[in-house]
Design an enzyme around this catalytic site. Structure first.
Site, mmCIF file in Angstrom:
data_model
loop_
_atom_site.group_PDB
_atom_site.id
_atom_site.type_symbol
_atom_site.label_atom_id
_atom_site.label_comp_id
_atom_site.label_asym_id
_atom_site.label_seq_id
_atom_site.Cartn_x
_atom_site.Cartn_y
_atom_site.Cartn_z
ATOM 1 N N MET A 14 -47.982 7.819 62.318
ATOM 2 C CA MET A 14 -48.897 8.305 61.931
ATOM 3 C C MET A 14 -50.135 7.300 61.652
ATOM 4 S SD MET A 14 -47.853 11.666 60.079
ATOM 5 C CE MET A 14 -47.127 13.118 60.722
ATOM 6 N N GLY A 15 -51.279 7.790 61.621
ATOM 7 C CA GLY A 15 -52.478 6.856 61.202
ATOM 8 C C GLY A 15 -53.485 7.109 62.251
ATOM 9 N N GLU B 133 -50.864 6.072 66.112
ATOM 10 C CA GLU B 133 -51.390 7.139 66.871
ATOM 11 C C GLU B 133 -52.821 7.129 67.269
ATOM 12 O OE1 GLU B 133 -50.979 11.099 64.921
ATOM 13 O OE2 GLU B 133 -51.841 10.237 63.164
ATOM 14 N N GLN C 158 -41.081 11.124 59.668
ATOM 15 C CA GLN C 158 -41.642 10.105 58.861
ATOM 16 C C GLN C 158 -41.989 10.455 57.392
ATOM 17 O OE1 GLN C 158 -45.096 7.947 60.698
ATOM 18 N NE2 GLN C 158 -45.192 9.826 61.868
ATOM 19 N N THR D 150 -51.659 10.952 50.251
ATOM 20 C CA THR D 150 -51.710 10.900 51.570
ATOM 21 C C THR D 150 -50.899 9.801 52.263
ATOM 22 O OG1 THR D 150 -53.293 10.264 53.577
ATOM 23 C CG2 THR D 150 -53.833 9.556 51.384
ATOM 24 N N VAL D 151 -50.182 10.174 53.395
ATOM 25 C CA VAL D 151 -49.352 9.131 54.025
ATOM 26 C C VAL D 151 -50.061 7.943 54.641
ATOM 27 C CG1 VAL D 151 -47.213 10.723 54.354
ATOM 28 C CG2 VAL D 151 -48.808 10.311 56.120
ATOM 29 N N ASP D 152 -51.256 8.159 54.972
ATOM 30 C CA ASP D 152 -52.194 7.484 55.525
ATOM 31 C C ASP D 152 -52.686 6.313 54.721
ATOM 32 O OD1 ASP D 152 -52.019 8.860 58.021
ATOM 33 O OD2 ASP D 152 -53.725 10.093 57.343
ATOM 34 N N GLY E 179 -51.552 17.601 55.276
ATOM 35 C CA GLY E 179 -50.101 17.193 55.824
ATOM 36 C C GLY E 179 -49.108 16.954 54.380
#
Length: 420
Positions: free
Chosen positions: A190-191, A247, A299, A142-144, A13
Protein backbone atom coordinates in the site's frame (compact mmCIF):
# COMPACT_ATOMS: atom_id res chain seq x y z
CA UNK A 1 -21.78 21.09 35.16
CA UNK A 2 -23.38 17.74 34.36
CA UNK A 3 -20.98 15.25 32.86
CA UNK A 4 -21.26 14.46 29.17
CA UNK A 5 -21.06 11.19 27.28
CA UNK A 6 -18.41 10.51 24.63
CA UNK A 7 -18.59 9.31 21.06
CA UNK A 8 -15.74 7.32 19.49
CA UNK A 9 -15.55 6.30 15.84
CA UNK A 10 -13.11 4.52 13.55
CA UNK A 11 -12.54 5.83 10.04
CA UNK A 12 -11.03 4.64 6.78
CA UNK A 13 -8.91 1.57 6.26
CA UNK A 14 -8.35 -0.30 9.52
CA UNK A 15 -5.03 -1.48 10.97
CA UNK A 16 -3.58 -4.16 13.21
CA UNK A 17 -3.60 -1.72 16.14
CA UNK A 18 -6.53 0.69 15.73
CA UNK A 19 -8.42 -1.30 18.36
CA UNK A 20 -5.55 -0.66 20.77
CA UNK A 21 -6.43 3.03 20.44
CA UNK A 22 -10.09 2.18 21.09
CA UNK A 23 -8.97 0.29 24.18
CA UNK A 24 -6.99 3.32 25.32
CA UNK A 25 -10.01 5.59 24.87
CA UNK A 26 -12.53 3.37 26.63
CA UNK A 27 -10.33 2.27 29.53
CA UNK A 28 -9.19 5.85 30.19
CA UNK A 29 -12.74 7.22 29.95
CA UNK A 30 -13.83 4.64 32.55
CA UNK A 31 -11.15 6.04 34.84
CA UNK A 32 -12.64 9.54 34.48
CA UNK A 33 -16.16 8.78 35.67
CA UNK A 34 -16.49 12.24 37.21
CA UNK A 35 -16.07 13.88 33.80
CA UNK A 36 -17.27 11.33 31.26
CA UNK A 37 -20.42 9.26 31.37
CA UNK A 38 -20.84 6.53 28.79
CA UNK A 39 -18.66 5.97 25.75
CA UNK A 40 -20.68 5.30 22.63
CA UNK A 41 -18.95 3.92 19.55
CA UNK A 42 -20.18 4.57 16.05
CA UNK A 43 -21.46 1.44 14.33
CA UNK A 44 -19.43 1.64 11.10
CA UNK A 45 -17.73 4.89 11.93
CA UNK A 46 -19.28 8.33 11.51
CA UNK A 47 -22.15 6.69 9.65
CA UNK A 48 -23.19 5.26 13.00
CA UNK A 49 -23.64 8.77 14.36
CA UNK A 50 -25.64 9.93 11.34
CA UNK A 51 -27.92 6.89 11.54
CA UNK A 52 -28.08 7.06 15.35
CA UNK A 53 -26.57 3.60 15.60
CA UNK A 54 -24.50 4.03 18.75
CA UNK A 55 -22.82 1.02 20.33
CA UNK A 56 -23.02 1.23 24.12
CA UNK A 57 -19.52 0.20 25.22
CA UNK A 58 -20.62 0.14 28.88
CA UNK A 59 -22.26 -3.18 28.03
CA UNK A 60 -18.84 -4.69 27.30
CA UNK A 61 -16.86 -6.28 30.14
CA UNK A 62 -13.45 -4.93 31.21
CA UNK A 63 -11.81 -8.12 29.93
CA UNK A 64 -13.41 -7.72 26.48
CA UNK A 65 -12.30 -4.09 26.26
CA UNK A 66 -8.80 -5.10 27.38
CA UNK A 67 -8.73 -7.75 24.62
CA UNK A 68 -9.18 -4.99 22.03
CA UNK A 69 -5.52 -4.16 22.60
CA UNK A 70 -4.47 -7.35 20.80
CA UNK A 71 -7.35 -7.55 18.28
CA UNK A 72 -6.88 -6.41 14.66
CA UNK A 73 -9.32 -4.65 12.29
CA UNK A 74 -12.02 -2.18 13.37
CA UNK A 75 -13.98 -3.80 16.19
CA UNK A 76 -16.84 -1.30 15.96
CA UNK A 77 -16.84 -1.06 12.18
CA UNK A 78 -15.21 1.61 10.05
CA UNK A 79 -16.26 3.46 6.91
CA UNK A 80 -14.95 5.61 4.10
CA UNK A 81 -17.31 8.53 4.41
CA UNK A 82 -16.13 12.12 4.22
CA UNK A 83 -18.43 14.82 5.52
CA UNK A 84 -18.78 17.62 3.00
CA UNK A 85 -18.37 21.26 3.91
CA UNK A 86 -21.14 23.02 5.82
CA UNK A 87 -21.96 24.99 2.67
CA UNK A 88 -22.33 21.80 0.60
CA UNK A 89 -24.36 19.75 3.04
CA UNK A 90 -25.51 21.52 6.19
CA UNK A 91 -27.98 18.70 6.88
CA UNK A 92 -25.16 16.28 7.78
CA UNK A 93 -23.82 18.53 10.51
CA UNK A 94 -27.24 19.39 11.82
CA UNK A 95 -27.99 15.67 12.05
CA UNK A 96 -24.70 14.98 13.81
CA UNK A 97 -25.34 17.67 16.42
CA UNK A 98 -28.93 16.52 16.78
CA UNK A 99 -27.79 12.98 17.59
CA UNK A 100 -25.10 14.23 19.97
CA UNK A 101 -27.62 16.43 21.76
CA UNK A 102 -30.13 13.60 22.07
CA UNK A 103 -27.54 11.34 23.72
CA UNK A 104 -25.85 14.04 25.82
CA UNK A 105 -22.56 13.62 23.93
CA UNK A 106 -20.00 16.35 24.54
CA UNK A 107 -16.81 14.56 23.52
CA UNK A 108 -15.96 13.36 20.01
CA UNK A 109 -12.95 11.10 19.45
CA UNK A 110 -12.30 10.37 15.78
CA UNK A 111 -9.71 7.69 15.03
CA UNK A 112 -8.39 7.90 11.48
CA UNK A 113 -6.21 9.58 8.86
CA UNK A 114 -6.22 12.90 7.04
CA UNK A 115 -9.87 12.89 6.03
CA UNK A 116 -11.05 12.14 9.56
CA UNK A 117 -8.79 14.91 10.87
CA UNK A 118 -10.67 17.23 8.51
CA UNK A 119 -14.04 15.98 9.78
CA UNK A 120 -12.90 16.33 13.38
CA UNK A 121 -11.82 19.93 12.74
CA UNK A 122 -15.16 20.78 11.13
CA UNK A 123 -17.12 19.30 14.02
CA UNK A 124 -14.98 21.23 16.50
CA UNK A 125 -15.47 24.52 14.68
CA UNK A 126 -19.06 24.22 13.53
CA UNK A 127 -20.63 22.68 16.62
CA UNK A 128 -20.13 25.98 18.47
CA UNK A 129 -21.81 28.00 15.72
CA UNK A 130 -24.71 25.54 15.86
CA UNK A 131 -25.19 26.13 19.59
CA UNK A 132 -23.89 22.82 20.94
CA UNK A 133 -20.10 22.89 21.51
CA UNK A 134 -18.35 19.54 21.05
CA UNK A 135 -14.82 18.84 22.27
CA UNK A 136 -13.38 17.07 19.22
CA UNK A 137 -10.05 15.27 19.49
CA UNK A 138 -8.41 13.46 16.59
CA UNK A 139 -6.63 10.15 17.20
CA UNK A 140 -4.08 9.44 14.44
CA UNK A 141 -4.28 6.20 12.49
CA UNK A 142 -3.00 5.34 9.06
CA UNK A 143 -0.82 2.58 7.70
CA UNK A 144 0.40 5.07 5.07
CA UNK A 145 2.24 7.10 7.73
CA UNK A 146 1.36 10.29 5.89
CA UNK A 147 -0.04 12.56 8.62
CA UNK A 148 1.96 15.71 9.44
CA UNK A 149 3.01 16.92 12.90
CA UNK A 150 3.39 13.44 14.34
CA UNK A 151 6.66 11.54 14.14
CA UNK A 152 4.78 8.49 12.83
CA UNK A 153 1.24 7.16 12.65
CA UNK A 154 -0.09 4.25 14.72
CA UNK A 155 -0.72 1.36 12.36
CA UNK A 156 2.36 2.03 10.26
CA UNK A 157 4.93 0.30 12.46
CA UNK A 158 3.12 -3.03 12.28
CA UNK A 159 2.65 -2.85 8.50
CA UNK A 160 6.32 -1.91 8.18
CA UNK A 161 7.29 -4.96 10.22
CA UNK A 162 5.03 -7.24 8.16
CA UNK A 163 6.40 -5.97 4.84
CA UNK A 164 10.05 -6.16 5.92
CA UNK A 165 9.63 -9.71 7.23
CA UNK A 166 7.63 -10.78 4.16
CA UNK A 167 10.15 -9.58 1.58
CA UNK A 168 12.99 -11.06 3.62
CA UNK A 169 11.32 -14.48 3.72
CA UNK A 170 10.12 -14.35 0.11
CA UNK A 171 13.60 -13.29 -0.96
CA UNK A 172 15.11 -16.37 0.68
CA UNK A 173 12.51 -18.53 -1.07
CA UNK A 174 13.27 -17.10 -4.51
CA UNK A 175 17.04 -17.21 -3.93
CA UNK A 176 16.86 -20.91 -3.11
CA UNK A 177 15.11 -21.66 -6.42
CA UNK A 178 16.63 -19.11 -8.76
CA UNK A 179 18.88 -21.55 -10.67
CA UNK A 180 15.92 -23.31 -12.23
CA UNK A 181 12.82 -21.25 -11.53
CA UNK A 182 11.70 -17.71 -10.71
CA UNK A 183 14.10 -14.89 -11.43
CA UNK A 184 11.97 -11.92 -10.41
CA UNK A 185 9.63 -11.52 -7.44
CA UNK A 186 7.46 -8.43 -6.93
CA UNK A 187 5.67 -7.57 -3.69
CA UNK A 188 3.06 -4.84 -4.09
CA UNK A 189 2.34 -2.83 -0.93
CA UNK A 190 0.00 0.00 0.00
CA UNK A 191 0.92 3.66 -0.40
CA UNK A 192 -0.94 5.86 -2.85
CA UNK A 193 1.15 9.03 -2.74
CA UNK A 194 3.65 8.32 0.03
CA UNK A 195 6.20 5.52 -0.09
CA UNK A 196 6.67 4.88 3.62
CA UNK A 197 5.44 1.27 3.50
CA UNK A 198 7.56 0.40 0.48
CA UNK A 199 10.54 2.00 2.20
CA UNK A 200 10.03 -0.25 5.22
CA UNK A 201 10.76 -3.23 2.99
CA UNK A 202 14.29 -1.89 2.73
CA UNK A 203 14.90 -2.81 6.37
CA UNK A 204 15.14 -6.46 5.24
CA UNK A 205 18.31 -5.75 3.26
CA UNK A 206 21.06 -5.97 5.85
CA UNK A 207 23.92 -7.17 3.65
CA UNK A 208 24.94 -6.75 0.02
CA UNK A 209 22.65 -8.80 -2.22
CA UNK A 210 19.81 -9.14 0.30
CA UNK A 211 16.22 -8.64 -0.82
CA UNK A 212 14.78 -6.23 -1.78
CA UNK A 213 17.05 -5.15 -4.61
CA UNK A 214 14.63 -2.53 -5.93
CA UNK A 215 12.05 -0.35 -4.18
CA UNK A 216 9.60 1.74 -6.18
CA UNK A 217 8.28 4.88 -4.48
CA UNK A 218 5.41 7.18 -5.52
CA UNK A 219 7.77 10.10 -4.86
CA UNK A 220 10.20 8.97 -7.59
CA UNK A 221 9.01 9.11 -11.21
CA UNK A 222 9.02 5.62 -12.74
CA UNK A 223 11.42 5.20 -15.65
CA UNK A 224 10.72 1.96 -17.49
CA UNK A 225 14.10 1.67 -19.22
CA UNK A 226 16.00 2.43 -16.01
CA UNK A 227 13.87 -0.07 -14.07
CA UNK A 228 14.37 -2.91 -16.55
CA UNK A 229 18.10 -2.24 -16.72
CA UNK A 230 18.35 -2.54 -12.93
CA UNK A 231 16.27 -5.76 -12.90
CA UNK A 232 18.56 -7.29 -15.52
CA UNK A 233 21.67 -6.25 -13.59
CA UNK A 234 20.35 -7.75 -10.34
CA UNK A 235 19.47 -11.07 -11.96
CA UNK A 236 22.92 -11.32 -13.47
CA UNK A 237 24.67 -10.33 -10.25
CA UNK A 238 22.57 -12.10 -7.59
CA UNK A 239 20.74 -14.76 -9.59
CA UNK A 240 17.37 -13.14 -8.93
CA UNK A 241 15.73 -9.77 -8.29
CA UNK A 242 13.29 -9.01 -5.45
CA UNK A 243 11.19 -5.86 -5.72
CA UNK A 244 8.92 -3.97 -3.33
CA UNK A 245 6.56 -1.73 -5.29
CA UNK A 246 4.24 0.88 -3.87
CA UNK A 247 0.74 0.75 -5.36
CA UNK A 248 1.14 4.45 -6.12
CA UNK A 249 4.19 4.11 -8.38
CA UNK A 250 3.71 6.67 -11.12
CA UNK A 251 5.21 8.11 -14.26
CA UNK A 252 6.76 11.57 -14.52
CA UNK A 253 3.43 13.03 -15.70
CA UNK A 254 1.74 11.87 -12.47
CA UNK A 255 -0.25 9.03 -14.01
CA UNK A 256 -0.27 5.82 -11.99
CA UNK A 257 1.20 2.63 -13.46
CA UNK A 258 -1.98 0.88 -12.35
CA UNK A 259 -4.83 3.40 -12.62
CA UNK A 260 -8.07 1.36 -12.78
CA UNK A 261 -10.13 4.37 -13.91
CA UNK A 262 -12.43 4.45 -10.87
CA UNK A 263 -12.49 6.39 -7.59
CA UNK A 264 -13.38 5.50 -3.99
CA UNK A 265 -15.79 7.21 -1.58
CA UNK A 266 -13.20 9.87 -0.74
CA UNK A 267 -12.65 10.65 -4.44
CA UNK A 268 -9.24 8.96 -4.51
CA UNK A 269 -8.31 7.01 -7.64
CA UNK A 270 -8.68 3.25 -7.32
CA UNK A 271 -5.47 1.48 -8.25
CA UNK A 272 -5.65 -1.77 -10.15
CA UNK A 273 -2.41 -3.60 -9.40
CA UNK A 274 1.12 -2.34 -10.05
CA UNK A 275 2.69 -5.78 -9.48
CA UNK A 276 1.11 -7.51 -12.51
CA UNK A 277 1.86 -4.41 -14.59
CA UNK A 278 5.55 -4.62 -13.68
CA UNK A 279 5.56 -8.40 -14.13
CA UNK A 280 4.24 -8.00 -17.67
CA UNK A 281 7.09 -5.57 -18.44
CA UNK A 282 9.66 -8.02 -17.09
CA UNK A 283 8.23 -10.87 -19.12
CA UNK A 284 7.83 -8.95 -22.37
CA UNK A 285 11.11 -7.02 -22.29
CA UNK A 286 13.47 -9.40 -20.49
CA UNK A 287 11.80 -12.79 -20.95
CA UNK A 288 12.29 -13.67 -17.29
CA UNK A 289 10.09 -15.95 -15.20
CA UNK A 290 8.39 -14.07 -12.38
CA UNK A 291 6.03 -14.30 -9.43
CA UNK A 292 4.19 -11.46 -7.78
CA UNK A 293 2.11 -11.01 -4.64
CA UNK A 294 -0.27 -8.41 -3.23
CA UNK A 295 0.20 -7.72 0.46
CA UNK A 296 -3.24 -6.04 0.31
CA UNK A 297 -5.36 -6.47 3.48
CA UNK A 298 -2.88 -8.99 4.89
CA UNK A 299 -0.35 -6.25 5.62
CA UNK A 300 -2.74 -4.15 7.68
CA UNK A 301 -4.52 -7.06 9.41
CA UNK A 302 -1.41 -8.93 10.56
CA UNK A 303 -1.76 -8.57 14.34
CA UNK A 304 0.20 -11.79 14.86
CA UNK A 305 3.39 -9.97 13.87
CA UNK A 306 2.58 -6.48 15.17
CA UNK A 307 5.31 -4.15 16.35
CA UNK A 308 5.30 -3.79 20.13
CA UNK A 309 6.25 -0.14 19.71
CA UNK A 310 3.24 0.37 17.44
CA UNK A 311 0.84 -1.26 19.91
CA UNK A 312 2.12 0.89 22.77
CA UNK A 313 1.84 4.08 20.74
CA UNK A 314 -1.64 3.23 19.46
CA UNK A 315 -2.89 2.75 23.01
CA UNK A 316 -1.11 5.89 24.18
CA UNK A 317 -2.75 8.23 21.65
CA UNK A 318 -6.19 6.87 22.57
CA UNK A 319 -5.47 7.42 26.26
CA UNK A 320 -4.06 10.89 25.61
CA UNK A 321 -7.09 11.95 23.57
CA UNK A 322 -9.36 11.38 26.56
CA UNK A 323 -6.99 13.18 28.92
CA UNK A 324 -6.85 16.15 26.52
CA UNK A 325 -10.64 16.31 26.37
CA UNK A 326 -10.98 16.14 30.14
CA UNK A 327 -8.46 18.99 30.34
CA UNK A 328 -10.80 21.08 28.18
CA UNK A 329 -8.97 20.87 24.86
CA UNK A 330 -10.60 20.62 21.44
CA UNK A 331 -9.58 20.76 17.78
CA UNK A 332 -6.28 18.99 18.37
CA UNK A 333 -4.65 15.67 17.51
CA UNK A 334 -2.73 13.48 19.93
CA UNK A 335 0.70 13.27 18.29
CA UNK A 336 3.79 11.11 18.75
CA UNK A 337 6.96 13.06 19.47
CA UNK A 338 10.34 11.41 18.91
CA UNK A 339 12.94 12.06 21.58
CA UNK A 340 16.43 13.32 20.87
CA UNK A 341 19.56 11.23 21.23
CA UNK A 342 20.79 7.95 19.80
CA UNK A 343 18.59 5.77 21.98
CA UNK A 344 15.02 5.79 20.65
CA UNK A 345 12.39 7.34 22.88
CA UNK A 346 9.00 8.91 22.36
CA UNK A 347 6.32 10.88 24.15
CA UNK A 348 2.84 12.25 23.42
CA UNK A 349 2.30 15.81 22.25
CA UNK A 350 -0.52 17.62 20.50
CA UNK A 351 -1.00 19.23 17.11
CA UNK A 352 -3.64 21.76 15.99
CA UNK A 353 -6.04 20.21 13.48
CA UNK A 354 -5.85 23.30 11.27
CA UNK A 355 -2.32 22.19 10.40
CA UNK A 356 -3.11 18.47 10.15
CA UNK A 357 -6.27 18.25 8.06
CA UNK A 358 -5.76 17.61 4.35
CA UNK A 359 -1.95 17.70 4.57
CA UNK A 360 -0.03 14.70 3.23
CA UNK A 361 3.43 13.92 4.59
CA UNK A 362 5.54 12.27 1.90
CA UNK A 363 8.93 10.60 2.09
CA UNK A 364 11.77 13.13 2.37
CA UNK A 365 14.07 12.93 -0.66
CA UNK A 366 17.07 12.31 1.60
CA UNK A 367 15.40 9.08 2.78
CA UNK A 368 15.67 7.68 -0.77
CA UNK A 369 18.96 6.77 -2.42
CA UNK A 370 20.19 8.93 -5.31
CA UNK A 371 19.30 6.25 -7.88
CA UNK A 372 15.72 6.19 -6.53
CA UNK A 373 15.68 2.44 -5.88
CA UNK A 374 16.51 2.14 -2.17
CA UNK A 375 16.52 3.72 1.27
CA UNK A 376 19.34 5.71 2.85
CA UNK A 377 20.90 5.21 6.26
CA UNK A 378 18.88 8.21 7.48
CA UNK A 379 15.66 6.42 6.49
CA UNK A 380 16.83 3.25 8.20
CA UNK A 381 17.51 5.17 11.42
CA UNK A 382 13.98 6.58 11.30
CA UNK A 383 12.21 3.33 10.39
CA UNK A 384 14.05 0.73 12.46
CA UNK A 385 12.73 1.75 15.93
CA UNK A 386 9.14 1.63 14.71
CA UNK A 387 9.20 -2.14 14.07
CA UNK A 388 10.93 -3.03 17.33
CA UNK A 389 9.52 -5.60 19.72
CA UNK A 390 6.91 -8.34 19.46
CA UNK A 391 3.48 -8.21 21.06
CA UNK A 392 1.86 -11.55 20.31
CA UNK A 393 -1.86 -12.05 20.96
CA UNK A 394 -2.84 -14.97 23.21
CA UNK A 395 -3.28 -18.28 21.37
CA UNK A 396 -5.67 -21.17 21.91
CA UNK A 397 -5.63 -24.41 19.92
CA UNK A 398 -2.98 -22.90 17.70
CA UNK A 399 -5.08 -19.85 16.75
CA UNK A 400 -4.99 -16.28 18.08
CA UNK A 401 -7.81 -15.29 20.43
CA UNK A 402 -9.40 -11.97 19.52
CA UNK A 403 -12.10 -9.88 21.20
CA UNK A 404 -15.73 -10.54 20.28
CA UNK A 405 -17.96 -7.59 21.14
CA UNK A 406 -21.65 -7.71 21.95
CA UNK A 407 -22.14 -4.44 20.03
CA UNK A 408 -25.38 -3.54 21.77
CA UNK A 409 -26.95 -0.52 20.09
CA UNK A 410 -28.28 2.16 22.44
CA UNK A 411 -32.02 2.86 22.15
CA UNK A 412 -32.75 5.57 19.59
CA UNK A 413 -34.08 8.87 20.89
CA UNK A 414 -34.93 10.56 17.61
CA UNK A 415 -37.97 9.83 15.50
CA UNK A 416 -36.33 10.74 12.19
CA UNK A 417 -34.14 8.52 10.03
CA UNK A 418 -31.16 9.85 8.11
CA UNK A 419 -30.14 8.34 4.79
CA UNK A 420 -26.42 8.10 4.12
Amino acid sequence: MAKKNAFYAQSGGVTAVINASACGVIETARQHKDSIGKVYAGHNGIIGALREELIDTSKETPSTIAALRHTPSGAFGSCRYKLKSLEQNRAEYERLIEVFKAHNIGYFFYNGGGDSADTCLKVSQLSETMGYPIQAIHIPKTVDNDLPLTDNCPGFGSVAKYVAVSIKEAGLDVASMCDSSTKVFILEVMGRHAGWIAAAGGLAAQEEGDAPHIILFPEIAFDKAKFLKRVDECVKKYGYCAIVASEGAQYADGSFLADSGTVDAFGHKQLGGVAPTLAAMVRQELGLKYHWALADYLQRAARHIASATDVEQAYAVGKAAVEMAVAGKTGVMAAIVRGKGKRYSWSIGEAPLEKVANVEQKMPRNFITKDGFGITEKAREYLAPLIQGEDYPPYKHGMPVYARLKKIIAPKKLNTEFKV
